[in-house]
Write an enzyme that holds these catalytic residues in place. Structure first.
Site, PDB file in Angstrom:
ATOM      1  N   LYS A 132      -5.281 -64.118  32.445  1.00  0.00           N
ATOM      2  CA  LYS A 132      -5.863 -63.154  31.511  1.00  0.00           C
ATOM      3  C   LYS A 132      -5.509 -61.718  31.901  1.00  0.00           C
ATOM      4  O   LYS A 132      -5.032 -60.936  31.086  1.00  0.00           O
ATOM      5  CB  LYS A 132      -7.388 -63.316  31.468  1.00  0.00           C
ATOM      6  CG  LYS A 132      -8.103 -62.159  30.809  1.00  0.00           C
ATOM      7  CD  LYS A 132      -9.604 -62.270  30.972  1.00  0.00           C
ATOM      8  CE  LYS A 132     -10.329 -60.994  30.642  1.00  0.00           C
ATOM      9  NZ  LYS A 132     -10.179 -59.926  31.629  1.00  0.00           N
ATOM     10  N   ASN A 133      -5.745 -61.371  33.169  1.00  0.00           N
ATOM     11  CA  ASN A 133      -5.561 -59.968  33.539  1.00  0.00           C
ATOM     12  C   ASN A 133      -4.095 -59.552  33.596  1.00  0.00           C
ATOM     13  O   ASN A 133      -3.795 -58.367  33.622  1.00  0.00           O
ATOM     14  CB  ASN A 133      -6.275 -59.660  34.862  1.00  0.00           C
ATOM     15  CG  ASN A 133      -7.779 -59.566  34.657  1.00  0.00           C
ATOM     16  OD1 ASN A 133      -8.260 -59.504  33.524  1.00  0.00           O
ATOM     17  ND2 ASN A 133      -8.539 -59.566  35.742  1.00  0.00           N
ATOM     18  N   ARG A 147     -11.743 -54.337  27.696  1.00  0.00           N
ATOM     19  CA  ARG A 147     -11.518 -53.313  28.706  1.00  0.00           C
ATOM     20  C   ARG A 147     -10.035 -52.903  28.766  1.00  0.00           C
ATOM     21  O   ARG A 147      -9.679 -51.745  28.883  1.00  0.00           O
ATOM     22  CB  ARG A 147     -11.945 -53.924  30.058  1.00  0.00           C
ATOM     23  CG  ARG A 147     -11.836 -53.009  31.208  1.00  0.00           C
ATOM     24  CD  ARG A 147     -13.048 -52.143  31.318  1.00  0.00           C
ATOM     25  NE  ARG A 147     -12.801 -51.033  32.203  1.00  0.00           N
ATOM     26  CZ  ARG A 147     -13.314 -49.827  32.028  1.00  0.00           C
ATOM     27  NH1 ARG A 147     -14.104 -49.580  31.021  1.00  0.00           N
ATOM     28  NH2 ARG A 147     -13.056 -48.869  32.869  1.00  0.00           N
ATOM     29  N   CYS A 170     -16.725 -55.970  30.111  1.00  0.00           N
ATOM     30  CA  CYS A 170     -17.964 -56.324  30.802  1.00  0.00           C
ATOM     31  C   CYS A 170     -18.649 -55.092  31.364  1.00  0.00           C
ATOM     32  O   CYS A 170     -17.988 -54.145  31.777  1.00  0.00           O
ATOM     33  CB  CYS A 170     -17.666 -57.300  31.930  1.00  0.00           C
ATOM     34  SG  CYS A 170     -16.955 -58.835  31.354  1.00  0.00           S
ATOM     35  N   ARG A 198     -17.856 -47.583  34.541  1.00  0.00           N
ATOM     36  CA  ARG A 198     -16.469 -48.022  34.734  1.00  0.00           C
ATOM     37  C   ARG A 198     -15.561 -46.865  34.330  1.00  0.00           C
ATOM     38  O   ARG A 198     -15.016 -46.837  33.228  1.00  0.00           O
ATOM     39  CB  ARG A 198     -16.183 -49.281  33.915  1.00  0.00           C
ATOM     40  CG  ARG A 198     -16.986 -50.483  34.387  1.00  0.00           C
ATOM     41  CD  ARG A 198     -16.567 -51.771  33.720  1.00  0.00           C
ATOM     42  NE  ARG A 198     -15.280 -52.244  34.171  1.00  0.00           N
ATOM     43  CZ  ARG A 198     -14.745 -53.417  33.813  1.00  0.00           C
ATOM     44  NH1 ARG A 198     -15.409 -54.221  33.021  1.00  0.00           N
ATOM     45  NH2 ARG A 198     -13.565 -53.783  34.248  1.00  0.00           N
ATOM     46  N   PRO A 199     -15.400 -45.895  35.240  1.00  0.00           N
ATOM     47  CA  PRO A 199     -14.655 -44.683  34.878  1.00  0.00           C
ATOM     48  C   PRO A 199     -13.164 -44.951  34.703  1.00  0.00           C
ATOM     49  O   PRO A 199     -12.645 -45.946  35.220  1.00  0.00           O
ATOM     50  CB  PRO A 199     -14.881 -43.775  36.087  1.00  0.00           C
ATOM     51  CG  PRO A 199     -15.207 -44.674  37.221  1.00  0.00           C
ATOM     52  CD  PRO A 199     -15.853 -45.893  36.633  1.00  0.00           C
ATOM     53  N   ASP A 217     -11.157 -42.067  35.113  1.00  0.00           N
ATOM     54  CA  ASP A 217     -10.665 -40.751  35.552  1.00  0.00           C
ATOM     55  C   ASP A 217      -9.327 -40.840  36.284  1.00  0.00           C
ATOM     56  O   ASP A 217      -8.462 -39.963  36.123  1.00  0.00           O
ATOM     57  CB  ASP A 217     -11.717 -40.067  36.442  1.00  0.00           C
ATOM     58  CG  ASP A 217     -12.100 -40.925  37.642  1.00  0.00           C
ATOM     59  OD1 ASP A 217     -12.466 -42.100  37.436  1.00  0.00           O
ATOM     60  OD2 ASP A 217     -12.014 -40.435  38.781  1.00  0.00           O
ATOM     61  N   ASP A 274     -14.000 -60.773  40.767  1.00  0.00           N
ATOM     62  CA  ASP A 274     -14.123 -61.604  39.565  1.00  0.00           C
ATOM     63  C   ASP A 274     -14.478 -63.062  39.876  1.00  0.00           C
ATOM     64  O   ASP A 274     -14.691 -63.860  38.958  1.00  0.00           O
ATOM     65  CB  ASP A 274     -12.829 -61.534  38.721  1.00  0.00           C
ATOM     66  CG  ASP A 274     -12.692 -60.184  38.037  1.00  0.00           C
ATOM     67  OD1 ASP A 274     -13.631 -59.362  38.112  1.00  0.00           O
ATOM     68  OD2 ASP A 274     -11.639 -59.940  37.422  1.00  0.00           O
ATOM     69  N   ARG A 276     -13.821 -65.171  26.208  1.00  0.00           N
ATOM     70  CA  ARG A 276     -12.914 -64.028  26.422  1.00  0.00           C
ATOM     71  C   ARG A 276     -11.879 -64.349  27.497  1.00  0.00           C
ATOM     72  O   ARG A 276     -10.790 -63.769  27.494  1.00  0.00           O
ATOM     73  CB  ARG A 276     -13.710 -62.783  26.873  1.00  0.00           C
ATOM     74  CG  ARG A 276     -14.373 -62.031  25.746  1.00  0.00           C
ATOM     75  CD  ARG A 276     -14.849 -60.670  26.238  1.00  0.00           C
ATOM     76  NE  ARG A 276     -13.808 -60.041  27.037  1.00  0.00           N
ATOM     77  CZ  ARG A 276     -14.021 -59.289  28.108  1.00  0.00           C
ATOM     78  NH1 ARG A 276     -15.227 -59.021  28.499  1.00  0.00           N
ATOM     79  NH2 ARG A 276     -13.014 -58.760  28.770  1.00  0.00           N
TER      80      ARG A 276
HETATM   81  C1  UD1 Z   1      -9.635 -54.883  36.789  1.00  0.00           C
HETATM   82  C2  UD1 Z   1      -9.899 -56.228  36.165  1.00  0.00           C
HETATM   83  C3  UD1 Z   1     -11.365 -56.630  36.413  1.00  0.00           C
HETATM   84  C4  UD1 Z   1     -11.661 -56.617  37.911  1.00  0.00           C
HETATM   85  C5  UD1 Z   1     -11.250 -55.298  38.535  1.00  0.00           C
HETATM   86  C6  UD1 Z   1     -11.334 -55.303  40.051  1.00  0.00           C
HETATM   87  C7  UD1 Z   1      -8.391 -56.214  34.301  1.00  0.00           C
HETATM   88  C8  UD1 Z   1      -8.211 -56.136  32.843  1.00  0.00           C
HETATM   89  N1  UD1 Z   1      -9.647 -56.126  34.742  1.00  0.00           N
HETATM   90  O1  UD1 Z   1     -10.521 -53.953  36.166  1.00  0.00           O
HETATM   91  O2  UD1 Z   1     -11.542 -57.938  35.889  1.00  0.00           O
HETATM   92  O3  UD1 Z   1     -13.047 -56.804  38.130  1.00  0.00           O
HETATM   93  O4  UD1 Z   1      -9.874 -54.976  38.197  1.00  0.00           O
HETATM   94  O5  UD1 Z   1     -10.542 -56.307  40.587  1.00  0.00           O
HETATM   95  O6  UD1 Z   1      -7.442 -56.407  35.049  1.00  0.00           O
HETATM   96  N2  UD1 Z   1     -12.380 -46.659  39.451  1.00  0.00           N
HETATM   97  C9  UD1 Z   1     -12.588 -45.306  39.435  1.00  0.00           C
HETATM   98  N3  UD1 Z   1     -11.863 -44.557  38.560  1.00  0.00           N
HETATM   99  C10 UD1 Z   1     -10.925 -45.089  37.725  1.00  0.00           C
HETATM  100  C11 UD1 Z   1     -10.720 -46.478  37.765  1.00  0.00           C
HETATM  101  C12 UD1 Z   1     -11.471 -47.247  38.630  1.00  0.00           C
HETATM  102  O7  UD1 Z   1     -13.408 -44.777  40.169  1.00  0.00           O
HETATM  103  O8  UD1 Z   1     -10.301 -44.360  36.966  1.00  0.00           O
HETATM  104  C13 UD1 Z   1     -13.191 -47.505  40.377  1.00  0.00           C
HETATM  105  C14 UD1 Z   1     -14.104 -48.455  39.621  1.00  0.00           C
HETATM  106  O9  UD1 Z   1     -15.344 -47.864  39.325  1.00  0.00           O
HETATM  107  C15 UD1 Z   1     -14.232 -49.613  40.600  1.00  0.00           C
HETATM  108  C16 UD1 Z   1     -12.880 -49.608  41.337  1.00  0.00           C
HETATM  109  O10 UD1 Z   1     -12.296 -48.352  41.071  1.00  0.00           O
HETATM  110  O11 UD1 Z   1     -15.246 -49.350  41.532  1.00  0.00           O
HETATM  111  C17 UD1 Z   1     -11.931 -50.703  40.922  1.00  0.00           C
HETATM  112  O12 UD1 Z   1     -11.745 -50.652  39.524  1.00  0.00           O
HETATM  113  P1  UD1 Z   1     -10.364 -51.108  38.844  1.00  0.00           P
HETATM  114  O13 UD1 Z   1      -9.527 -51.825  39.831  1.00  0.00           O
HETATM  115  O14 UD1 Z   1      -9.792 -49.942  38.147  1.00  0.00           O
HETATM  116  O15 UD1 Z   1     -10.882 -52.144  37.766  1.00  0.00           O
HETATM  117  P2  UD1 Z   1     -10.298 -52.393  36.307  1.00  0.00           P
HETATM  118  O16 UD1 Z   1      -8.823 -52.115  36.277  1.00  0.00           O
HETATM  119  O17 UD1 Z   1     -11.153 -51.757  35.287  1.00  0.00           O
END
Ligand code: UD1
Length: 420
Positions: A22-23, A93, A117, A122-123, A125, A307, A399
């Site tokens: 999926k991811n 997402r 989810c 879930r920033p 930035d 996950d 999903r």
């Molecule tokens: C992806 C996965 C999700 C998984 C996560 C962590 C997909 C579609 N989703 O989510 O299933 O749980 O990786 O393995 O692949 N963060 C920031 N700023 C940002 C982005 C992230 O501070 O701009 C922080 C988040 O709050 C979190 C950490 O970084 O604490 C990891 O998040 P991230 O790896 O970005 O998760 P996703 O890509 O959203």
């Protein structure tokens, strides 16, 4: 309204084929619109997130059709709409990958803020910081939930990610692929789907090196061509079936996987008392169903995946002794515990640590899936319980899991889907 009905306490035996990841696919479908040509994506999982992205690409003006079971064709030669502000985008997402893909190819994008989810804030930035570093101007309209990005040119640069982020790593890679010059992403995430997305982009003519390490180097190219690509197997789906087999007892061969991706889970299941046998593309989980408590800490890859955290908590609920599970990735990923307690699980949460007192028996319960992986945890708890379990909000599970009830039934579980 659909529910899953499970009559628990059946041992699981046999083989289960794991679907495409999926991811990976949710990054690769948006990446396909960066090509000036036809892309064919094989080993496509039949899950709701894929259908949602397909719908999104069609609304953008791309041709996006299933041309066989598990094969998707994407032709975005005539794509002229860079505004993905419709509702389908907000449902998942990974729609944030449209930002990197559209910005890379057209130097312009307007994308609705992503859904998915809810594990607390879930920033994005870091994604936006990377786009800005490459030269994009960004308007963040949080009132209407829309991000607008525009660049005269994208110029390769050095990007250091403050936090290891899967999404920011892939998004930076997408935009940098069609930037001028060299981009370096430091402190990059190393998840298998990052390597998969980089391999797909390279098949389309990109020049990406180092994916799978914490430094990725991208030499920008002018354009990408079409390619045919096979998605890797789903690490999290495989892990879910491995945990289910460990808890229910039996002998399950989890097939069509990359065993290396499962190392952190295999190590834990061995610690808990299971026999894990690895082949080239399969893992056998042999279990008596009697498990020992352990300690788990979620981490970025190659650590234990967040996950699989809810599924592991459900597994530990019946393990003998006291287990500790520390969630280091998401600030609020224990919201589902109240639902698990309905099965008789003895779990307390203090901040980011869940303490699980293993019990001898779980009892079937009437629960609601609170998100995708929490839903999978409830399926595992239901399989391990005495009596009948009814799980609502199955759409969350759909999903990310293809034909979950069929795959489990083939292993001997008593599970069915009912409509009300
Ligand atoms: C992806 C996965 C999700 C998984 C996560 C962590 C997909 C579609 N989703 O989510 O299933 O749980 O990786 O393995 O692949 N963060 C920031 N700023 C940002 C982005 C992230 O501070 O701009 C922080 C988040 O709050 C979190 C950490 O970084 O604490 C990891 O998040 P991230 O790896 O970005 O998760 P996703 O890509 O959203």
């Amino acid at each position: 309204m659909e529910h899953l009905l499970i009559k628990g306490k059946k041992a699981l035996n046999g083989e289960v084929m794991i679907s495409g990841a999926k991811n990976a696919v949710v990054a690769i479908i948006p990446a396909a619109i960066m090509a000036n040509g036809v892309c064919i994506i094989d080993n496509l999982p039949s899950i709701e997130d894929v259908r949602c992205l397909q719908d999104t690409l069609i609304k953008l003006g791309a041709v996006c059709e299933l041309i066989g079971e598990g094969t998707l064709m994407v032709d975005s030669s005539n794509l002229t709409n860079f505004n993905a502000t419709f509702d389908s985008v907000r449902r998942i997402r990974a729609s944030y990958y449209l930002m990197g893909a559209l910005l890379g190819r057209f130097k312009e994008a307007k994308v609705a803020l992503p859904g998915g989810c809810n594990f607390g804030t879930r920033p994005i930035d870091l994604h936006l910081k990377a786009f800005r570093a490459l030269g994009a101007e960004i308007e963040e309209d949080y009132e209407n939930g829309i991000i607008s990005l525009k660049a005269e040119r994208l110029i390769g640069t050095d990007i250091f990610l403050d936090t290891v982020s899967v999404g920011a790593t892939i998004n930076a890679m997408l935009a940098a692929t069609l930037a001028e010059g060299v981009t370096t992403i430091e402190n990059a995430a190393k998840e298998p789907h990052i390597v998969d997305t980089a391999n797909f982009l390279n098949m389309m003519g990109a020049k990406i090196k180092g994916a799978g390490t914490d430094v990725i180097r991208i030499t920008g190219v002018e354009k990408l061509h079409g390619a045919e690509y096979m998605i890797i197997p789903d690490q999290i789906e495989a892990g879910t079936y491995m945990i289910a087999a460990a808890v229910c007892g039996g002998n399950v061969c989890v097939k069509n996987i990359i065993p290396k991706h499962m190392d952190s889970l295999s190590a834990k299941l061995r610690e808990m008392g299971c026999v894990i046998e690895e082949g080239d593309d399969y893992i056998n989980v042999i279990s008596t169903g009697k498990l020992r408590a352990t300690r788990v800490k979620t981490m970025a890859y190659p650590g234990f995946p967040t996950d699989l955290q809810p599924q592991m908590v459900a597994g530990l609920a019946k393990a003998e002794g006291i287990s500790l599970l520390t969630e280091t990735v998401w600030e609020n990923r224990f919201q589902y515990i109240d639902q698990l307690k309905k099965f008789g699980c003895e779990i307390s949460v203090d901040g980011r640590v869940a303490t699980i007192h293993g019990v001898n028996q779980l009892f079937g319960a009437d629960v609601m899936a609170t998100d995708l992986r929490a839903g999978a945890a409830m399926v595992i708890a239901g399989l391990a319980s005495n009596g009948i379990t009814k799980i609502g909000n199955v759409r969350f599970i759909d999903r990310g899991y293809e034909k979950i009830e069929y795959k489990l039934k083939a292993l001997g579980a008593d599970i069915c889907r009912v409509k009300e």
